[in-house]
Scaffold this motif. Structure first.
Motif, mmCIF file in Angstrom:
data_model
loop_
_atom_site.group_PDB
_atom_site.id
_atom_site.type_symbol
_atom_site.label_atom_id
_atom_site.label_comp_id
_atom_site.label_asym_id
_atom_site.label_seq_id
_atom_site.Cartn_x
_atom_site.Cartn_y
_atom_site.Cartn_z
ATOM 1 N N TYR A 15 1.238 -1.135 -0.483
ATOM 2 C CA TYR A 15 -0.011 0.522 -0.038
ATOM 3 C C TYR A 15 0.940 1.383 -0.215
ATOM 4 C CZ TYR A 15 -3.892 -3.259 1.683
ATOM 5 O OH TYR A 15 -4.681 -4.185 1.512
ATOM 6 N N HIS A 16 1.127 2.369 -0.843
ATOM 7 C CA HIS A 16 1.358 3.634 -0.655
ATOM 8 C C HIS A 16 -0.094 4.664 -1.026
ATOM 9 C CE1 HIS A 16 4.992 1.961 -3.206
ATOM 10 N NE2 HIS A 16 4.693 2.087 -2.028
ATOM 11 N N ILE A 17 0.359 5.339 0.235
ATOM 12 C CA ILE A 17 -0.713 6.234 0.906
ATOM 13 C C ILE A 17 -0.473 7.833 0.188
ATOM 14 C CG2 ILE A 17 -1.702 7.063 2.605
ATOM 15 C CD1 ILE A 17 -1.324 5.040 3.641
ATOM 16 N N GLU A 32 -0.128 -8.926 -10.579
ATOM 17 C CA GLU A 32 -0.426 -8.379 -11.666
ATOM 18 C C GLU A 32 -1.822 -7.574 -11.119
ATOM 19 O OE1 GLU A 32 -0.748 -10.773 -14.700
ATOM 20 O OE2 GLU A 32 0.766 -11.709 -14.108
ATOM 21 N N VAL A 33 -2.857 -7.649 -10.119
ATOM 22 C CA VAL A 33 -3.650 -6.664 -9.066
ATOM 23 C C VAL A 33 -3.042 -5.613 -9.013
ATOM 24 C CG1 VAL A 33 -5.797 -6.304 -8.254
ATOM 25 C CG2 VAL A 33 -4.837 -8.444 -9.014
ATOM 26 N N GLU A 34 -3.475 -4.147 -9.181
ATOM 27 C CA GLU A 34 -3.338 -2.585 -8.530
ATOM 28 C C GLU A 34 -4.781 -2.466 -8.511
ATOM 29 O OE1 GLU A 34 -0.275 1.280 -8.915
ATOM 30 O OE2 GLU A 34 -0.190 -0.984 -11.028
ATOM 31 N N ILE A 35 -4.966 -1.605 -7.313
ATOM 32 C CA ILE A 35 -6.073 -0.515 -7.460
ATOM 33 C C ILE A 35 -5.874 0.348 -6.747
ATOM 34 C CG2 ILE A 35 -7.692 -2.694 -7.334
ATOM 35 C CD1 ILE A 35 -7.509 -0.506 -4.348
ATOM 36 N N THR A 45 -10.252 5.559 3.968
ATOM 37 C CA THR A 45 -9.600 5.131 2.199
ATOM 38 C C THR A 45 -8.919 3.893 2.591
ATOM 39 O OG1 THR A 45 -9.542 7.686 2.262
ATOM 40 C CG2 THR A 45 -8.375 6.006 0.843
ATOM 41 N N ILE A 46 -8.621 3.397 3.593
ATOM 42 C CA ILE A 46 -7.602 1.916 3.842
ATOM 43 C C ILE A 46 -8.560 1.424 3.223
ATOM 44 C CG2 ILE A 46 -6.009 1.618 5.232
ATOM 45 C CD1 ILE A 46 -4.769 3.285 6.551
ATOM 46 N N ALA A 47 -9.492 1.560 4.143
ATOM 47 C CA ALA A 47 -10.599 -0.177 4.646
ATOM 48 C C ALA A 47 -11.670 -0.008 3.437
ATOM 49 C CB ALA A 47 -12.315 0.550 5.629
ATOM 50 N N LEU A 52 -11.482 -3.286 -1.920
ATOM 51 C CA LEU A 52 -11.098 -3.317 -3.487
ATOM 52 C C LEU A 52 -10.109 -4.521 -3.151
ATOM 53 C CD1 LEU A 52 -11.510 -0.005 -4.024
ATOM 54 C CD2 LEU A 52 -13.117 -1.974 -4.761
ATOM 55 N N ILE A 53 -9.073 -4.745 -3.113
ATOM 56 C CA ILE A 53 -8.389 -5.116 -3.035
ATOM 57 C C ILE A 53 -8.493 -6.779 -2.884
ATOM 58 C CG2 ILE A 53 -6.356 -5.714 -1.359
ATOM 59 C CD1 ILE A 53 -5.066 -5.135 -4.924
ATOM 60 N N ASN A 54 -8.966 -7.052 -1.636
ATOM 61 C CA ASN A 54 -9.730 -8.687 -1.757
ATOM 62 C C ASN A 54 -10.829 -9.405 -2.654
ATOM 63 O OD1 ASN A 54 -7.583 -8.973 0.421
ATOM 64 N ND2 ASN A 54 -9.065 -7.780 2.107
ATOM 65 N N ASN A 55 -11.060 -8.265 -2.835
ATOM 66 C CA ASN A 55 -12.235 -8.438 -3.936
ATOM 67 C C ASN A 55 -11.413 -8.782 -5.265
ATOM 68 O OD1 ASN A 55 -14.581 -8.476 -1.896
ATOM 69 N ND2 ASN A 55 -15.490 -5.808 -3.299
ATOM 70 N N GLN A 56 -10.688 -7.869 -5.658
ATOM 71 C CA GLN A 56 -10.230 -7.818 -6.708
ATOM 72 C C GLN A 56 -9.736 -9.874 -6.740
ATOM 73 O OE1 GLN A 56 -10.351 -7.047 -9.752
ATOM 74 N NE2 GLN A 56 -11.549 -5.758 -9.181
ATOM 75 N N LEU A 57 -8.633 -9.482 -6.007
ATOM 76 C CA LEU A 57 -8.560 -10.768 -5.754
ATOM 77 C C LEU A 57 -8.760 -12.039 -5.705
ATOM 78 C CD1 LEU A 57 -5.189 -9.756 -3.246
ATOM 79 C CD2 LEU A 57 -5.006 -10.544 -5.689
#
Length: 61
Positions: A15-17, A32-35, A45-47, A52-57
């Motif tokens: 994670y980059h903030i 290869e997943v980036e959001i 925003t972190i939540a 979103l990343i968990n849904n994509q994975l």
């Protein structure tokens, strides 16, 4: 003025903030997943980025 991002790694996701006075933007990347996610507060925003990343994975499986 250039700001350096804050960042952390959790469960293999990087994670980059980035933040200014009005918005918080988070980039999350694993494999290869980036959001990208933007919000008003760090907590929300972190939540949202984690959700979103968990849904994509899980949708890749």
């Amino acid at each position: 003025m250039k700001y350096e991002p804050l960042g952390f790694i959790e469960d293999g996701v990087t994670y980059h903030i980035y933040a200014d006075k009005k918005t918080v933007t988070i980039t999350a990347k694993k494999e290869e997943v980036e959001i990208k996610c933007a919000g008003v507060t760090f907590k929300e925003t972190i939540a949202e980025a984690k959700r979103l990343i968990n849904n994509q994975l899980h949708s890749k499986i």
